[in-house]
Design a protein around this motif. Sequence first.
Motif, short mmCIF file in Angstrom:
data_model
loop_
_atom_site.label_atom_id
_atom_site.label_comp_id
_atom_site.label_asym_id
_atom_site.label_seq_id
_atom_site.Cartn_x
_atom_site.Cartn_y
_atom_site.Cartn_z
N SER A 1 0.84 -1.19 0.00
CA SER A 1 0.00 0.00 0.00
C SER A 1 0.88 1.25 0.00
O SER A 1 1.84 1.35 0.77
CB SER A 1 -0.92 -0.01 1.23
OG SER A 1 -1.74 1.14 1.25
N HIS A 2 0.53 2.18 -0.88
CA HIS A 2 1.25 3.45 -0.98
C HIS A 2 0.24 4.59 -0.96
O HIS A 2 -0.97 4.37 -1.06
CB HIS A 2 2.07 3.50 -2.28
CG HIS A 2 3.02 2.35 -2.44
ND1 HIS A 2 4.28 2.34 -1.89
CD2 HIS A 2 2.88 1.17 -3.09
CE1 HIS A 2 4.89 1.21 -2.21
NE2 HIS A 2 4.06 0.48 -2.94
N ASP A 3 0.75 5.80 -0.86
CA ASP A 3 -0.15 6.95 -0.90
C ASP A 3 -0.91 7.02 -2.22
O ASP A 3 -2.04 7.49 -2.26
CB ASP A 3 0.65 8.25 -0.71
CG ASP A 3 1.24 8.38 0.69
OD1 ASP A 3 0.72 7.70 1.60
OD2 ASP A 3 2.21 9.14 0.85
N TRP A 4 -0.30 6.54 -3.30
CA TRP A 4 -0.92 6.64 -4.62
C TRP A 4 -1.77 5.42 -4.98
O TRP A 4 -2.46 5.43 -5.99
CB TRP A 4 0.14 6.83 -5.70
CG TRP A 4 1.27 5.84 -5.63
CD1 TRP A 4 2.48 6.00 -5.03
CD2 TRP A 4 1.28 4.52 -6.16
NE1 TRP A 4 3.26 4.89 -5.15
CE2 TRP A 4 2.54 3.95 -5.85
CE3 TRP A 4 0.36 3.74 -6.87
CZ2 TRP A 4 2.89 2.64 -6.23
CZ3 TRP A 4 0.70 2.45 -7.25
CH2 TRP A 4 1.95 1.92 -6.92
N GLY A 5 -1.71 4.33 -4.17
CA GLY A 5 -2.52 3.16 -4.50
C GLY A 5 -2.01 1.87 -3.91
O GLY A 5 -1.24 1.88 -2.93
N VAL A 6 -2.44 0.76 -4.51
CA VAL A 6 -2.14 -0.57 -3.99
C VAL A 6 -1.64 -1.46 -5.13
O VAL A 6 -2.19 -1.43 -6.24
CB VAL A 6 -3.40 -1.21 -3.35
CG1 VAL A 6 -3.13 -2.64 -2.92
CG2 VAL A 6 -3.86 -0.39 -2.16
N VAL A 7 -0.62 -2.27 -4.84
CA VAL A 7 -0.11 -3.28 -5.76
C VAL A 7 -0.18 -4.63 -5.05
O VAL A 7 0.18 -4.73 -3.87
CB VAL A 7 1.35 -2.99 -6.17
CG1 VAL A 7 1.89 -4.10 -7.08
CG2 VAL A 7 1.45 -1.64 -6.85
N ALA A 8 -0.63 -5.67 -5.75
CA ALA A 8 -0.76 -7.00 -5.14
C ALA A 8 -0.30 -8.07 -6.11
O ALA A 8 -0.57 -7.98 -7.31
CB ALA A 8 -2.21 -7.26 -4.72
N LEU A 9 0.38 -9.09 -5.57
CA LEU A 9 0.80 -10.25 -6.34
C LEU A 9 0.39 -11.50 -5.57
O LEU A 9 0.64 -11.60 -4.37
CB LEU A 9 2.32 -10.25 -6.54
CG LEU A 9 2.90 -9.11 -7.39
CD1 LEU A 9 4.42 -9.17 -7.38
CD2 LEU A 9 2.38 -9.17 -8.82
N LEU A 10 -0.24 -12.47 -6.28
CA LEU A 10 -0.75 -13.68 -5.64
C LEU A 10 -0.46 -14.90 -6.52
O LEU A 10 -0.29 -14.78 -7.73
CB LEU A 10 -2.25 -13.59 -5.39
CG LEU A 10 -2.79 -12.37 -4.64
CD1 LEU A 10 -3.27 -11.31 -5.62
CD2 LEU A 10 -3.93 -12.76 -3.71
N ALA A 11 -0.45 -16.07 -5.87
CA ALA A 11 -0.27 -17.33 -6.60
C ALA A 11 -0.94 -18.44 -5.81
O ALA A 11 -1.05 -18.38 -4.58
CB ALA A 11 1.21 -17.64 -6.82
N GLY A 12 -1.39 -19.49 -6.52
CA GLY A 12 -2.01 -20.63 -5.85
C GLY A 12 -2.62 -21.59 -6.84
O GLY A 12 -2.55 -21.39 -8.06
N PRO A 13 -3.24 -22.66 -6.34
CA PRO A 13 -3.78 -23.69 -7.22
C PRO A 13 -5.09 -23.28 -7.87
O PRO A 13 -5.86 -22.47 -7.33
CB PRO A 13 -4.00 -24.87 -6.27
CG PRO A 13 -4.25 -24.22 -4.94
CD PRO A 13 -3.38 -23.01 -4.91
N GLU A 14 -5.35 -23.86 -9.04
CA GLU A 14 -6.63 -23.68 -9.72
C GLU A 14 -7.03 -24.99 -10.38
O GLU A 14 -6.19 -25.86 -10.63
CB GLU A 14 -6.55 -22.58 -10.78
CG GLU A 14 -5.69 -22.93 -11.98
CD GLU A 14 -5.84 -21.92 -13.12
OE1 GLU A 14 -6.42 -20.84 -12.92
OE2 GLU A 14 -5.38 -22.23 -14.24
N GLY A 15 -8.32 -25.14 -10.63
CA GLY A 15 -8.83 -26.32 -11.31
C GLY A 15 -9.91 -25.93 -12.28
O GLY A 15 -10.60 -24.92 -12.09
N SER A 16 -10.07 -26.72 -13.35
CA SER A 16 -11.09 -26.40 -14.35
C SER A 16 -11.67 -27.69 -14.92
O SER A 16 -11.03 -28.74 -14.94
CB SER A 16 -10.50 -25.55 -15.48
OG SER A 16 -9.52 -26.27 -16.20
N ALA A 17 -12.90 -27.58 -15.40
CA ALA A 17 -13.58 -28.67 -16.09
C ALA A 17 -14.32 -28.08 -17.28
O ALA A 17 -14.88 -26.98 -17.18
CB ALA A 17 -14.56 -29.38 -15.16
N GLU A 18 -14.31 -28.80 -18.41
CA GLU A 18 -14.92 -28.28 -19.63
C GLU A 18 -15.78 -29.35 -20.30
O GLU A 18 -15.52 -30.55 -20.17
CB GLU A 18 -13.85 -27.81 -20.61
CG GLU A 18 -13.04 -26.62 -20.12
CD GLU A 18 -11.99 -26.18 -21.11
OE1 GLU A 18 -11.87 -24.97 -21.35
OE2 GLU A 18 -11.29 -27.08 -21.67
#
Length: 225
Positions: A89-106
């Motif tokens: 968090s900064h005076d001018w805004g927010v930066v975020a980085l994330l990672a984790g598992p995902e799953g999908s079905a089609e």
Amino acid sequence: MLAPGPTAAAEGWETVLFGSLDAGAATFLSAGGKVAPGGAGRDGFILLASVGAGHRRERGVCACARLPVVASLTRTTALGAAVVGYQWSHDWGVVALLAGPEGSAEMLSGSAGDLALPARWGLRLHGEVWARPTAETLLQATAILGSSRADAWGRLAWGYRLWGAYLGPEASLFVDRTAYRKWNLGLHATDLALGVFSLRASVGVQLETGRRPGPYLTLAAWRPL
């Protein structure tokens, strides 16, 4: 999405629930929640979980062994992800980085019937920036990469504070392993207030692989708890 934008410093646990609908030739509905144990406007770890489902029409040759070649297919997709990361968090805004598992079905549907594809599991990378270059402007950028479907999605938007919301242009691009491409080019209104909810509404032109340009509408809502 992580939050409606840079917020004032807040202490303690915060949870934000959100949902969105992308409606056009390709349609997708999603919902989820974000948890910031240290507060929305402070540096710290964050957790984000989401589920979604959608469908789109595809044209061309299907290479599936059990499904013969057809002129048109409908691809229905369900996916979910749980990512963890850190926000600055900064005076001018927010930066975020994330990672984790995902799953999908089609599932593919055509004149020859339905074909359920095997479930896929992979890794998701998620990055966001909510910045206020000036007191009256908002710059927002999102990038998501997923390995379960070998896809990528990105959005860039700018807005000027007017009539109680940030109004301005936006552009987004989605690509995946099937060589499918989808561009959205339009206008958005972000941080509209409706009771306890904050909203984003977007309208514009959607350009898809193998289809003529058509309109799209996006509605998103979020609520801190």
